[in-house]
Design a protein around this motif. Structure first.
Motif, short mmCIF file in Angstrom:
data_model
loop_
_atom_site.label_atom_id
_atom_site.label_comp_id
_atom_site.label_asym_id
_atom_site.label_seq_id
_atom_site.Cartn_x
_atom_site.Cartn_y
_atom_site.Cartn_z
N LEU A 127 0.83 -1.21 0.00
CA LEU A 127 0.00 0.00 0.00
C LEU A 127 0.87 1.25 0.00
CD1 LEU A 127 -2.66 -1.12 2.62
CD2 LEU A 127 -2.71 -1.35 0.15
N GLU A 128 2.01 1.19 0.66
CA GLU A 128 2.93 2.33 0.63
C GLU A 128 3.46 2.52 -0.79
OE1 GLU A 128 5.34 3.65 4.14
OE2 GLU A 128 6.98 2.88 2.90
N GLY A 129 3.65 1.40 -1.51
CA GLY A 129 4.04 1.49 -2.91
C GLY A 129 3.00 2.28 -3.70
N HIS A 130 1.72 1.91 -3.58
CA HIS A 130 0.67 2.67 -4.27
C HIS A 130 0.70 4.14 -3.80
CE1 HIS A 130 -1.44 -0.29 -6.65
NE2 HIS A 130 -1.58 -1.11 -5.63
N ALA A 131 0.96 4.34 -2.50
CA ALA A 131 0.91 5.71 -1.95
C ALA A 131 1.97 6.62 -2.60
CB ALA A 131 1.09 5.68 -0.44
#
Ligand code: KG4
Ligand code: ZN
Length: 370
Positions: A127-131
């Motif tokens: 999710l941090e990647g998407h963020a």
């Protein structure tokens, strides 16, 4: 081993690995001390054909398929970047949340390279990647308000940097992409349903079918799509004429876009109140950000609320390893690395404090998506 400190002025070149769902991906990203990150390569091997006969992702098939191609994909990412492992400063691998068999494949592969080459490992939250994905190739400073909409997730977050995400709201049942996929299935469309439903909806009349408007006008920033899913599945039963199916697809897409933009507008007002006098930025990321109607609705909300709109290029909306490499590089630059005993996590909320404080989103069958 060279480990960067926050004051380190050298660019960081990071190999990213992503295997949390049905894409085996590897990428090389360079993060300079100043300016936007550059994607040197981004390779994605999709397993869509392997899962299509089953109408969705089969975890065992996914894990096996990752094992079969991971080495070739990593080699290809390094070759097309024109970088050998000698030119890599760190290895970033997705460590969750996702299908744990697949996550283990990529994380173990990343650990093996880190160990063999004495390189730092960053265990990245998908999710941090998407963020951070909108920061690939574009200068989008922190902080910003993020709508993360994918097949597994639907949440609004305030993003102040890696390791500094605060969740404002999330889905209380299905993710938006999951709603697209399941409704597409009831309309007889192939997997993955989101893009197929968008194609079918083109030219349809979104006003012909009335669909539930969950949470409309309610306080808070949460989402709900299960009522829409059930209503649309009922309406889809027995619809055979192309025109009827097209109108229903347009209504579904409109209803999803409307809920996303209505909840986002509320979050924008709260965010703006907390960031008076600052530049207001909004980012939409995740697979559903590829949807034209969703983007248009969010752009209209940005214009109305005084936010600058940003979204990653389409290739970085859906799952990819460039976003994992960038999250890893930003963590490495901040001195945030992980030990080789980092574990694969099927559930891993970005903002663990918010997830534990709010029982609706406690880990559980539905909690994974929240
Ligand atoms: O980010 P992603 O690749 O994987 C997850 O982390 O979940 O998102 C995949 C989701 C799927 O549900 C897919 O149907 C949806 O994104 N999606 C779309 C579109 N392209 C992908 N949904 C609606 N319209 C699209 N054009
Ligand atoms: Zn994703």
């Amino acid at each position: 081993m060279t480990r960067a400190s926050p004051a380190d002025p050298r660019p960081l070149t990071v190999l990213g690995i992503e295997t949390s769902c049905d894409e085996t991906a590897a990428a090389v990203v360079r993060l300079p001390a100043e300016g936007a990150a550059q994607v040197l390569s981004s390779e994605v091997a999709s397993q869509i054909a392997d899962h299509a006969p089953f109408g969705g992702v089969v975890p065992e098939i996914a894990a096996r398929a990752h094992v079969e191609v991971i080495e070739a994909i990593v080699r290809r990412a390094l070759a097309s970047a024109g970088v050998g492992l000698d030119g890599i400063d760190g290895i970033a691998a997705t460590a969750g949340p996702g299908l744990v068999g697949g996550v283990m494949v990529g994380l173990s592969f990343g650990k093996a390279i880190a160990l063999a080459r004495d390189l730092p490992l960053v265990a990245v939250n998908h999710l941090e990647g998407h963020a951070v994905s909108a920061r690939l190739g574009a200068e989008i400073p922190y902080p910003f308000l993020l709508l993360l909409v994918s097949g597994g997730h639907c949440q609004l977050l305030e993003v102040a940097g890696v390791g500094a995400c605060r969740r404002l709201g999330s889905t209380i049942d299905d993710a938006a992409g999951e709603a697209f996929d399941k409704i597409a299935k009831s309309l007889g469309l192939p997997y993955p349903g989101g893009p197929a439903l968008e194609r079918l909806a083109a030219g349809g009349d979104p006003a012909r079918f009335a669909l539930p408007r969950a949470l409309l006008g309610r306080d808070g920033f949460d989402f709900s799509f299960s009522g829409l899913k059930t209503a649309a599945a009922r309406l889809a039963e027995g619809l055979t004429a192309e025109e009827d199916r097209r109108d229903l697809a347009a209504a579904v897409q409109g209803a999803i876009a409307r809920q996303l933009s209505e909840r986002t507008a509320r979050a924008m007002r709260a965010y703006a109140g907390e960031h008076r006098g600052e530049a207001l930025r909004f980012v939409v990321a995740g697979g559903v950000a590829a949807n034209g109607a969703v983007r248009a609705a969010l752009q209209a909300v940005c214009a109305a609320e005084g936010f600058a709109f940003a979204a990653p290029p389409l290739a970085y909306c859906t799952d990819n390893a460039a976003m994992i490499a960038l999250a890893g590089a930003e963590r490495l630059a901040a001195g945030l690395t992980d030990d080789l005993d980092a574990v694969a996590r099927p559930r891993w909320p970005l903002d663990e404090a918010a997830a534990l404080a709010n029982p609706v989103h406690l880990p559980g069958r539905k909690g994974a998506k929240a």
